[in-house]
Design an enzyme around this catalytic site. Structure first.
Site, PDB file in Angstrom:
ATOM      1  N   TYR A   1     -10.264   2.532  10.688  1.00  0.00           N
ATOM      2  CA  TYR A   1     -10.710   3.855  11.152  1.00  0.00           C
ATOM      3  C   TYR A   1     -11.928   3.697  12.065  1.00  0.00           C
ATOM      4  CZ  TYR A   1     -12.141   8.740  11.000  1.00  0.00           C
ATOM      5  OH  TYR A   1     -12.499  10.010  11.342  1.00  0.00           O
TER       6      TYR A   1
ATOM      7  N   SER B   1       1.653   8.311   1.921  1.00  0.00           N
ATOM      8  CA  SER B   1       1.046   7.039   2.346  1.00  0.00           C
ATOM      9  C   SER B   1       1.569   6.588   3.702  1.00  0.00           C
ATOM     10  CB  SER B   1       1.368   5.921   1.361  1.00  0.00           C
ATOM     11  OG  SER B   1       0.867   6.191   0.089  1.00  0.00           O
ATOM     12  N   ILE B   2       0.662   6.062   4.520  1.00  0.00           N
ATOM     13  CA  ILE B   2       1.076   5.506   5.817  1.00  0.00           C
ATOM     14  C   ILE B   2       2.062   4.361   5.571  1.00  0.00           C
ATOM     15  CG2 ILE B   2       0.236   4.339   7.896  1.00  0.00           C
ATOM     16  CD1 ILE B   2      -2.423   5.979   7.485  1.00  0.00           C
TER      17      ILE B   2
ATOM     18  N   GLY C   1       0.746  -1.264   0.000  1.00  0.00           N
ATOM     19  CA  GLY C   1       0.000   0.000   0.000  1.00  0.00           C
ATOM     20  C   GLY C   1       0.772   1.308   0.000  1.00  0.00           C
TER      21      GLY C   1
ATOM     22  N   LYS D   1     -14.662  -1.331   7.015  1.00  0.00           N
ATOM     23  CA  LYS D   1     -13.680  -1.380   8.102  1.00  0.00           C
ATOM     24  C   LYS D   1     -14.173  -2.297   9.230  1.00  0.00           C
ATOM     25  CE  LYS D   1     -10.363   1.354   6.645  1.00  0.00           C
ATOM     26  NZ  LYS D   1      -9.166   0.712   6.064  1.00  0.00           N
TER      27      LYS D   1
ATOM     28  N   ASP E   1      -2.398  -7.151  -7.329  1.00  0.00           N
ATOM     29  CA  ASP E   1      -3.740  -6.617  -7.078  1.00  0.00           C
ATOM     30  C   ASP E   1      -4.339  -7.521  -6.007  1.00  0.00           C
ATOM     31  OD1 ASP E   1      -6.496  -6.229  -7.082  1.00  0.00           O
ATOM     32  OD2 ASP E   1      -6.542  -5.683  -9.208  1.00  0.00           O
ATOM     33  N   VAL E   2      -4.705  -6.945  -4.874  1.00  0.00           N
ATOM     34  CA  VAL E   2      -5.128  -7.784  -3.740  1.00  0.00           C
ATOM     35  C   VAL E   2      -6.481  -8.470  -3.952  1.00  0.00           C
ATOM     36  CG1 VAL E   2      -3.765  -6.714  -1.918  1.00  0.00           C
ATOM     37  CG2 VAL E   2      -6.007  -5.753  -2.504  1.00  0.00           C
TER      38      VAL E   2
ATOM     39  N   TYR F   1     -18.123   8.860   5.363  1.00  0.00           N
ATOM     40  CA  TYR F   1     -17.255   7.671   5.341  1.00  0.00           C
ATOM     41  C   TYR F   1     -18.030   6.472   4.778  1.00  0.00           C
ATOM     42  CZ  TYR F   1     -12.940   5.330   6.677  1.00  0.00           C
ATOM     43  OH  TYR F   1     -11.740   4.665   6.652  1.00  0.00           O
TER      44      TYR F   1
ATOM     45  N   ILE G   1      -4.276  -0.805   2.828  1.00  0.00           N
ATOM     46  CA  ILE G   1      -4.981  -0.793   1.542  1.00  0.00           C
ATOM     47  C   ILE G   1      -6.409  -0.314   1.757  1.00  0.00           C
ATOM     48  CG2 ILE G   1      -5.802  -2.258  -0.351  1.00  0.00           C
ATOM     49  CD1 ILE G   1      -3.571  -4.305   0.721  1.00  0.00           C
TER      50      ILE G   1
HETATM   51  P1  NAI Z   1      -3.050   5.716   0.360  1.00  0.00           P
HETATM   52  O1  NAI Z   1      -3.997   6.127  -0.729  1.00  0.00           O
HETATM   53  O2  NAI Z   1      -1.689   6.258   0.314  1.00  0.00           O
HETATM   54  O3  NAI Z   1      -2.991   4.112   0.438  1.00  0.00           O
HETATM   55  C1  NAI Z   1      -4.024   3.258  -0.029  1.00  0.00           C
HETATM   56  C2  NAI Z   1      -3.339   2.168  -0.832  1.00  0.00           C
HETATM   57  O4  NAI Z   1      -4.247   1.130  -1.238  1.00  0.00           O
HETATM   58  C3  NAI Z   1      -2.695   2.712  -2.126  1.00  0.00           C
HETATM   59  O5  NAI Z   1      -1.307   2.431  -2.138  1.00  0.00           O
HETATM   60  C4  NAI Z   1      -3.403   1.955  -3.207  1.00  0.00           C
HETATM   61  O6  NAI Z   1      -2.635   1.760  -4.376  1.00  0.00           O
HETATM   62  C5  NAI Z   1      -3.730   0.653  -2.482  1.00  0.00           C
HETATM   63  N1  NAI Z   1      -4.704  -0.157  -3.215  1.00  0.00           N
HETATM   64  C6  NAI Z   1      -5.923   0.252  -3.690  1.00  0.00           C
HETATM   65  N2  NAI Z   1      -6.485  -0.745  -4.414  1.00  0.00           N
HETATM   66  C7  NAI Z   1      -5.607  -1.795  -4.379  1.00  0.00           C
HETATM   67  C8  NAI Z   1      -5.620  -3.098  -4.938  1.00  0.00           C
HETATM   68  N3  NAI Z   1      -6.654  -3.542  -5.665  1.00  0.00           N
HETATM   69  N4  NAI Z   1      -4.548  -3.911  -4.735  1.00  0.00           N
HETATM   70  C9  NAI Z   1      -3.488  -3.484  -3.998  1.00  0.00           C
HETATM   71  N5  NAI Z   1      -3.431  -2.258  -3.419  1.00  0.00           N
HETATM   72  C10 NAI Z   1      -4.473  -1.427  -3.626  1.00  0.00           C
HETATM   73  O7  NAI Z   1      -3.781   6.155   1.717  1.00  0.00           O
HETATM   74  P2  NAI Z   1      -3.504   5.822   3.259  1.00  0.00           P
HETATM   75  O8  NAI Z   1      -4.268   6.826   4.015  1.00  0.00           O
HETATM   76  O9  NAI Z   1      -2.057   5.665   3.509  1.00  0.00           O
HETATM   77  O10 NAI Z   1      -4.272   4.451   3.461  1.00  0.00           O
HETATM   78  C11 NAI Z   1      -3.707   3.316   4.038  1.00  0.00           C
HETATM   79  C12 NAI Z   1      -4.690   2.627   4.976  1.00  0.00           C
HETATM   80  O11 NAI Z   1      -4.912   3.452   6.116  1.00  0.00           O
HETATM   81  C13 NAI Z   1      -6.082   2.359   4.367  1.00  0.00           C
HETATM   82  O12 NAI Z   1      -6.562   1.111   4.817  1.00  0.00           O
HETATM   83  C14 NAI Z   1      -6.913   3.481   4.980  1.00  0.00           C
HETATM   84  O13 NAI Z   1      -8.290   3.184   4.992  1.00  0.00           O
HETATM   85  C15 NAI Z   1      -6.295   3.507   6.364  1.00  0.00           C
HETATM   86  N6  NAI Z   1      -6.608   4.696   7.168  1.00  0.00           N
HETATM   87  C16 NAI Z   1      -6.375   5.932   6.636  1.00  0.00           C
HETATM   88  C17 NAI Z   1      -6.721   7.057   7.355  1.00  0.00           C
HETATM   89  C18 NAI Z   1      -6.568   8.418   6.743  1.00  0.00           C
HETATM   90  O14 NAI Z   1      -7.190   9.359   7.254  1.00  0.00           O
HETATM   91  N7  NAI Z   1      -5.755   8.583   5.714  1.00  0.00           N
HETATM   92  C19 NAI Z   1      -7.295   6.968   8.725  1.00  0.00           C
HETATM   93  C20 NAI Z   1      -7.437   5.624   9.197  1.00  0.00           C
HETATM   94  C21 NAI Z   1      -7.106   4.533   8.432  1.00  0.00           C
END
Ligand code: NAI
Length: 271
Positions: A150, A21-22, A15, A167, A66-67, A160, A95
């Site tokens: 979340y 990205s986290i 991810g 989630k 692709d997951v 959301y 993800i």
């Molecule tokens: P991000 O957009 O940087 O990361 C999301 C990732 O999911 C991306 O790298 C994307 O390419 C990947 N992804 C999407 N479809 C995919 C697929 N089919 N196969 C493989 N990878 C796929 O955003 P972020 O915020 O770093 O998100 C990471 C996690 O943190 C997510 O689960 C998000 O829900 C969670 N989260 C985020 C918060 C926020 O406010 N940003 C708060 C709490 C949780």
């Protein structure tokens, strides 16, 4: 500061899309703490090219997956085993993607094809990863898996929407598989419930700036940022947290236990 908490450990990071990205921050922290990693993301995300910068900084191979495609996960694990000459000690599931939210479709009018896809990408993917891992005996004894979630899984945050249901499912899979993998191989599985964080996925939520500002005011410590989330994740991958499993762990500056704070009361009284 590094503490060598992951010295000798090997892991897979799902991810990392860009520097916000986290997963990106977590990959860097894991390597700083002595781990070797493999990076993966969906082929479409890899085409954006950003991940190569991270791969270089982490001296890590990138294997597309692709997951939602089981064969991709199988291929990823085979490639990882080949690279490391064995299994891994940790996996980060970072993800998320909601099709209905992205397309601005109101919750009460959700498109079910989109909802299926959202569940598949953002929740069932954890199950799929763990199922393939178990079949291929991919995770070493006392390994650790972390998925990001979340608080909308427990409480309502308008906007959301279907991601909240997703989630809730993700957290449930972490508990169920946490039981199975714990019994079978002492593998622990937890979710981290993170503060709202400015990333590509986060920014896709309507009213996200309002979410962030509200959460900041409602958290005695303020919002946890992505770097702090990476630190927390490192502790969960380390041997210091071996007996923690099947938990949803709030990493939110105290938000989840607050009814109201003085700054919010003050703001309401101003109006
Ligand atoms: P991000 O957009 O940087 O990361 C999301 C990732 O999911 C991306 O790298 C994307 O390419 C990947 N992804 C999407 N479809 C995919 C697929 N089919 N196969 C493989 N990878 C796929 O955003 P972020 O915020 O770093 O998100 C990471 C996690 O943190 C997510 O689960 C998000 O829900 C969670 N989260 C985020 C918060 C926020 O406010 N940003 C708060 C709490 C949780």
């Amino acid at each position: 500061m590094a503490y060598n908490l992951l010295k000798g450990k090997k892991g897979i990071i799902f991810g990392a899309l860009d520097e916000k990205s986290i997963a990106w921050k977590t990959a860097l922290r894991c390597v700083e703490e002595g781990a070797q990693i493999v990076l993966t993301n969906a082929p479409i995300a890899l085409r954006m090219g950003e991940i190569n910068k991270l791969a270089e900084a982490c001296d890590a191979p990138v294997i597309p997956a692709d997951v939602t495609v089981t064969a991709d996960i199988e291929n990823l694990f085979e490639g990882t085993k080949e690279h490391f000459g064995g299994g891994v000690d940790f996996i980060l599931h970072s993800i998320g993607m909601s099709l209905n939210v992205r397309k601005n479709i109101p919750y009460t009018n959700s498109n079910y094809d989109f909802m299926h896809k959202t569940l598949d990408i953002s929740a069932m993917s954890l199950h799929r990863i763990l199922q393939v891992a178990m079949k291929q005996d991919m995770i070493n004894e006392w390994g650790s898996v972390v998925a990001l979630t979340y608080i909308a899984a427990q409480r309502i945050f308008p906007g959301y929407d279907e991601m909240a249901d997703t989630k809730a499912m993700l957290e449930s899979i972490a508990r169920n598989f946490g039981y199975q993998y714990g019994v079978k191989k002492h593998v622990r599985i937890n979710t981290i419930s993170q503060s709202p964080t400015r990333t590509t996925a986060g920014g896709g939520i309507k009213g996200f700036n309002g979410f962030i500002d509200f959460a900041e005011k409602m958290s005695p410590l303020g919002n946890a940022d992505a770097d702090q989330c990476a630190n927390y994740t490192v502790t969960l991958f380390s041997d210091l947290t071996k007996m923690v499993t099947m938990q949803n762990l709030f990493h939110d500056g105290g938000f989840s236990n607050v009814g109201v704070t003085q700054p919010v009361i003050d703001q309401m009284e101003k109006q």
